[in-house]
Design an enzyme around this catalytic site. Structure first.
Site, PDB file in Angstrom:
ATOM      1  N   CYS A   1       0.839  -0.797   0.277  1.00  0.00           N
ATOM      2  CA  CYS A   1       0.114  -0.046  -0.026  1.00  0.00           C
ATOM      3  C   CYS A   1       0.994   1.402   0.272  1.00  0.00           C
ATOM      4  O   CYS A   1       2.467   1.420   0.946  1.00  0.00           O
ATOM      5  CB  CYS A   1      -0.524  -0.066   1.191  1.00  0.00           C
ATOM      6  SG  CYS A   1      -1.798   1.532   1.494  1.00  0.00           S
TER       7      CYS A   1
ATOM      8  N   GLU B   1      -9.255  -1.357  -0.289  1.00  0.00           N
ATOM      9  CA  GLU B   1      -9.840  -0.423  -0.238  1.00  0.00           C
ATOM     10  C   GLU B   1     -10.673   0.332   0.190  1.00  0.00           C
ATOM     11  O   GLU B   1     -10.468   1.815   1.224  1.00  0.00           O
ATOM     12  CB  GLU B   1      -9.286   0.531  -1.766  1.00  0.00           C
ATOM     13  CG  GLU B   1      -9.031  -0.284  -2.874  1.00  0.00           C
ATOM     14  CD  GLU B   1      -7.924   1.045  -2.691  1.00  0.00           C
ATOM     15  OE1 GLU B   1      -7.704   2.458  -1.979  1.00  0.00           O
ATOM     16  OE2 GLU B   1      -6.514   0.617  -2.795  1.00  0.00           O
TER      17      GLU B   1
END
Length: 121
Positions: free
Chosen positions: A44, A87
């Site tokens: 990420c 997400e």
């Protein structure tokens, strides 16, 4: 409003992953369609230079609205389902290390994958 934007065409971080359609999703809702969980590597931009093995549900349905207010509803499996969960976690302030069950599988990319051209984009 809660908004996530995701989509993956080809990414060297996940060379075997199927494409995920570019999606703008307003006020997402997720329904898990299985209790089956698969562990796989995630990274990420919020945790740069690192990767970790994260358990995620393998099949789900998600819905919400696109940027024009049209309803969106899809089922997702595998990598696509992983991306949606990852997400949507951000909307609740959750980063992937918080989902990990074994922090010994969290590390710096260059140590985990020496010699491979994997980087954050």
């Amino acid at each position: 409003q809660r908004i996530v934007i995701f989509g993956v065409d080809h990414n060297p971080r996940y060379p075997d992953a199927e494409p995920v359609p570019f999606t703008v999703l307003v006020n997402p809702k997720i329904v898990m369609l299985t209790r089956e969980i698969e562990e796989d590597w995630e990274g990420c931009l919020s945790v740069p230079g690192m990767r970790g093995v994260v358990p995620r549900y393998t099949r789900l349905r998600y819905g919400g609205f696109d940027a024009e207010g049209n309803p969106v509803e899809r089922e997702a499996t595998g990598f696509h389902a992983r991306v949606v969960q990852h997400e949507c976690d951000h909307l609740d302030g959750i980063l992937y290390p918080q989902r990990m069950t074994d922090l010994s599988k969290l590390g710096f990319i260059e140590e985990l994958f020496p010699g491979e051209d994997i980087h954050d984009e």
